[in-house]
Design a protein around this motif. Structure first.
Motif, PDB file in Angstrom:
ATOM      1  N   LYS A 240      60.128  70.009  38.732  1.00 15.04           N
ATOM      2  CA  LYS A 240      60.714  68.654  38.781  1.00 15.04           C
ATOM      3  C   LYS A 240      61.955  68.749  39.640  1.00 15.04           C
ATOM      4  O   LYS A 240      62.911  69.461  39.291  1.00 15.04           O
ATOM      5  N   ALA A 241      61.952  68.006  40.756  1.00 11.30           N
ATOM      6  CA  ALA A 241      63.057  68.134  41.720  1.00 11.30           C
ATOM      7  C   ALA A 241      64.412  67.912  41.050  1.00 11.30           C
ATOM      8  O   ALA A 241      65.354  68.677  41.272  1.00 11.30           O
ATOM      9  N   ASP A 242      64.517  66.890  40.204  1.00 12.60           N
ATOM     10  CA  ASP A 242      65.820  66.587  39.585  1.00 12.60           C
ATOM     11  C   ASP A 242      66.312  67.738  38.723  1.00 12.60           C
ATOM     12  O   ASP A 242      67.501  68.074  38.731  1.00 12.60           O
ATOM     13  N   ASP A 243      65.398  68.334  37.972  1.00 11.40           N
ATOM     14  CA  ASP A 243      65.801  69.446  37.101  1.00 11.40           C
ATOM     15  C   ASP A 243      66.212  70.661  37.932  1.00 11.40           C
ATOM     16  O   ASP A 243      67.216  71.309  37.668  1.00 11.40           O
ATOM     17  N   PHE A 244      65.412  70.954  38.949  1.00 11.99           N
ATOM     18  CA  PHE A 244      65.720  72.123  39.790  1.00 11.99           C
ATOM     19  C   PHE A 244      67.063  71.915  40.498  1.00 11.99           C
ATOM     20  O   PHE A 244      67.899  72.821  40.547  1.00 11.99           O
ATOM     21  N   LEU A 245      67.272  70.700  41.002  1.00 12.58           N
ATOM     22  CA  LEU A 245      68.542  70.402  41.687  1.00 12.58           C
ATOM     23  C   LEU A 245      69.711  70.449  40.700  1.00 12.58           C
ATOM     24  O   LEU A 245      70.812  70.858  41.067  1.00 12.58           O
ATOM     25  N   GLY A 246      69.451  70.062  39.462  1.00 16.64           N
ATOM     26  CA  GLY A 246      70.504  70.138  38.443  1.00 16.64           C
ATOM     27  C   GLY A 246      70.939  71.591  38.234  1.00 16.64           C
ATOM     28  O   GLY A 246      72.132  71.877  38.047  1.00 16.64           O
ATOM     29  N   ILE A 247      69.983  72.509  38.281  1.00 10.82           N
ATOM     30  CA  ILE A 247      70.295  73.939  38.108  1.00 10.82           C
ATOM     31  C   ILE A 247      71.063  74.446  39.346  1.00 10.82           C
ATOM     32  O   ILE A 247      72.038  75.182  39.216  1.00 10.82           O
ATOM     33  N   ILE A 248      70.643  74.015  40.511  1.00  8.96           N
ATOM     34  CA  ILE A 248      71.339  74.414  41.740  1.00  8.96           C
ATOM     35  C   ILE A 248      72.781  73.892  41.699  1.00  8.96           C
ATOM     36  O   ILE A 248      73.731  74.606  42.034  1.00  8.96           O
ATOM     37  N   ASN A 249      72.948  72.662  41.257  1.00  9.63           N
ATOM     38  CA  ASN A 249      74.303  72.094  41.168  1.00  9.63           C
ATOM     39  C   ASN A 249      75.155  72.865  40.165  1.00  9.63           C
ATOM     40  O   ASN A 249      76.356  73.052  40.383  1.00  9.63           O
ATOM     41  N   ALA A 250      74.532  73.307  39.093  1.00 11.81           N
ATOM     42  CA  ALA A 250      75.295  74.095  38.108  1.00 11.81           C
ATOM     43  C   ALA A 250      75.805  75.390  38.746  1.00 11.81           C
ATOM     44  O   ALA A 250      76.909  75.845  38.461  1.00 11.81           O
ATOM     45  N   ALA A 251      74.989  75.956  39.632  1.00 13.61           N
ATOM     46  CA  ALA A 251      75.396  77.199  40.316  1.00 13.61           C
ATOM     47  C   ALA A 251      76.512  76.907  41.320  1.00 13.61           C
ATOM     48  O   ALA A 251      77.394  77.731  41.525  1.00 13.61           O
TER      49      ALA A 251
END
Ligand code: PEP
Length: 251
Positions: A240-251
């Motif tokens: 899910k793009a939003d979830d994956f991007l959320g993890i990238i943003n956390a990093a």
């Protein structure tokens, strides 16, 4: 020693061509041209080329989920490192717990694959992790230590700094159960110490150790805040793009 985070999405045996393109494009568009975090997408092998097109000229890297450690020849159904780099791969996941459990992949085979990946200029992401039974029997360090020693047995000091290790407790993969940041950090610190013994402390300090196991936007920041956690190998949430991007943003 500052290590860049590596957030990699392991799509496993999911997606179809159109979905794969849309997912890759959504990640590429959100990330833009410059990112302080390394990002990689690892689609099923048949979709590597379509995802390669979607990520071409962007900072998003392409990764495969496996390789066969031989040069071209009579190996029906297999794919080698040269083919993976030919379609644009920079990374390859090796020894994932699903391959260890379902295909009986051994540390010795992972070691051969690791050598083939490095010879082919791919960055190997070597997966290790204990089962729930191992953890409950206090065998986590023994099991993970054996996997690291076996999987890296043919690796020399010069090349070791370029590999990535993914610590993925089997009980946390696809189960919704995540290791606490403290549990994960404890094993990551153990792995780094072991890498220091196998190579040198300097080399160990350069090796990125990802955590994997039900990483989501809601738990990524705490996990990635730990000193020895250098990124995430993400299964379910990478679809899910939003979830994956959320993890990238956390990093
Ligand atoms: C994985 O398969 O590498 C993984 C970590 O999966 P999930 O994020 O779904 O637990």
């Amino acid at each position: 020693m500052s290590r860049r985070y590596l957030i990699a999405g392991n799509w496993k045996m999911n997606t179809r061509s159109r979905e794969a393109t849309a997912l890759a494009k959504a990640v590429v568009d959100a990330i833009g041209e410059d990112t302080p975090v390394d990002v990689a997408l690892c689609p099923p092998a048949v979709y590597l080329s379509v995802v390669a097109d979607a990520v071409a000229g962007t900072p998003v890297g392409l990764g495969a989920q496996n390789l066969y450690p031989a040069n071209d020849g009579a190996y029906t159904g297999e794919i080698n490192a040269g083919m993976l780099t030919d379609v644009g791969c920079r990374f390859v996941i090796l020894g994932h717990s699903e391959r260890r459990a379902l295909m009986g992949e051994t540390d010795a085979q992972v070691s051969k694959k690791l050598q083939a990946a490095l010879a082919g200029n791919l960055v190997p992401i070597v997966c290790v992790g204990e089962t729930l039974e191992d953890r409950e029997a206090n065998r986590t360090e023994k099991v993970v230590g054996t996997q690291i020693r076996g999987s890296l047995s043919e690796l020399d000091e010069v090349r070791a700094a370029g590999i990535v290790v993914a610590y993925e407790p089997v009980w946390a993969i696809g189960t919704g159960k995540t290791a606490t940041p403290e549990q994960a950090e404890e094993v990551h610190a153990f792995i780094r110490k072991l890498l220091g013994e196998l190579f040198t402390d300097d080399v160990a300090a350069q090796i990125r150790i990802q955590y994997g196991g039900s990483v989501k936007p809601g738990n990524a920041k705490q996990l990635l805040g730990k000193p020895n956690i250098d990124g995430a190998l993400v299964g379910g949430a990478s679809l899910k793009a939003d979830d994956f991007l959320g993890i990238i943003n956390a990093a």
